[in-house]
Design an enzyme around this catalytic site. Structure first.
Site, mmCIF file in Angstrom:
data_model
loop_
_atom_site.group_PDB
_atom_site.id
_atom_site.type_symbol
_atom_site.label_atom_id
_atom_site.label_comp_id
_atom_site.label_asym_id
_atom_site.label_seq_id
_atom_site.Cartn_x
_atom_site.Cartn_y
_atom_site.Cartn_z
ATOM 1 C CG LEU A 94 38.589 -21.648 98.282
ATOM 2 C CD1 LEU A 94 39.750 -21.969 99.207
ATOM 3 C CD2 LEU A 94 37.577 -22.768 98.224
ATOM 4 C CG HIS A 134 33.553 -12.531 102.133
ATOM 5 N ND1 HIS A 134 34.930 -12.398 102.141
ATOM 6 C CD2 HIS A 134 33.298 -13.711 101.520
ATOM 7 C CE1 HIS A 134 35.469 -13.436 101.546
ATOM 8 N NE2 HIS A 134 34.513 -14.258 101.163
#
Length: 314
Positions: free
Chosen positions: A90, A199
């Site tokens: 982020l 991820h």
């Protein structure tokens, strides 16, 4: 003074984050209020009071982006032009915003949707993430490859330092990996409080949605280099759409990217956001001669700003 900026990622959040900055620094307050207009809710109130929402991906991601951007904006001209920037997952959006690649409102709008995609996919496909402590990361990768060959869905997710690798995937497969790693000699593992296996390929649907979402977005050239978690190299604007899309389901290489920043000459690291997690990672990677600071609240903001404006510098 050659500054490398670090931008906090998800997991750094805490109730009350930025409240003292909001109350005392007008430039910071304006940035938070601009985010509230885009989001459609009072971000300052949410971060001050709503622990339940602040634990949810769709709310925490805009909150951290806004806080990091607010700190950079409030520092203004006292912050010399950085040599480079790096955010964790982020935090890349905060870094790209600081470097002028995205307009602030544009970044908030994208992150609002990105967080919602990740929240929905995480809810539909619950996963687990565990930090594996050990400097033999080839051993960890080998164990994961063996399990994957057996059809297990467990993957390397975050290369945080050269001695901390986070793995993620289906909960039972992650548990099996932890058992296998323990048997292989790993002595310490820490389960992370997350709702999804970020991820990893489990986020494919969210990545597809994000790819469609940003397909028509226009980005600008960087005013200073920003390193990608996905490639560990400086972002190429021509490939930005693709790399940001792949980022959701690809491992993050924070340690490798930070090492390249240091190799480029960075001698001072400043993290901005709710915590000093990345500075702690950096302590494991950077030599002791590299100065390290974190701006997480009003006190640390004032301290670093004073250092930046002093005759001696940082």
């Amino acid at each position: 003074m050659k500054i490398g900026l670090l931008f906090s990622g998800q997991g750094a959040q805490q109730v009350g984050m930025g409240a003292d900055l909001y109350a005392n620094v007008p430039e910071y307050q304006q940035v938070i209020d601009r985010a509230s207009q885009v989001l459609g809710y009072d971000l300052a109130q949410l971060t001050a009071e709503d622990e339940q929402k602040l634990a949810q991906t769709q709310y925490v991601q805009p909150a951290i982006l806004a806080m990091s951007t607010g700190i950079i904006t409030a520092l203004g001209d006292t912050l010399p032009k950085p040599i480079a920037g790096l955010g964790l997952s982020l935090g890349e959006y905060s870094a790209l915003t600081a470097a002028g690649v995205m307009d602030y409102e544009q970044a908030v709008a994208i992150i609002k949707d990105r967080g919602a995609y990740m929240q929905a996919v995480g809810n539909a496909n619950p996963g687990k993430m565990v930090a594996i402590m050990g400097d033999d990361q080839a051993l960890i990768e080998g164990v994961l490859e063996k399990l994957q060959s057996q059809g297990k869905r467990v993957y390397a997710a975050n290369y945080n330092t050269f001695a901390q690798l986070v793995i993620g995937g289906i909960a039972e497969d992650v548990d099996e990996a932890v058992t296998a790693l323990t048997e292989a000699g790993i002595k310490r593992t820490v389960a992370l409080p997350v709702s999804g296996a970020f991820h990893t390929p489990l986020l494919q649907e969210a990545a597809d949605q994000l790819g469609e979402r940003i397909a028509d977005e226009t980005f600008h050239e960087m005013t200073f280099p920003i390193y990608s978690n996905t490639t560990s190299d400086v972002f190429d604007i021509d490939q930005l759409h693709d790399v940001l899309t792949r980022q959701l389901m690809s491992p993050t290489y924070f340690a490798q990217a930070l090492q390249k920043m240091l190799d480029a000459g960075v001698d001072t690291l400043i993290e901005v956001g709710p915590s000093s997690t990345l500075i702690k990672f950096a302590k494991k990677i950077a030599p002791k001669t590299v100065k390290r600071y974190a701006i997480t609240d009003l006190e640390s903001f004032n301290e670093v700003k004073a250092l930046l404006t002093s005759e001696e510098g940082v």
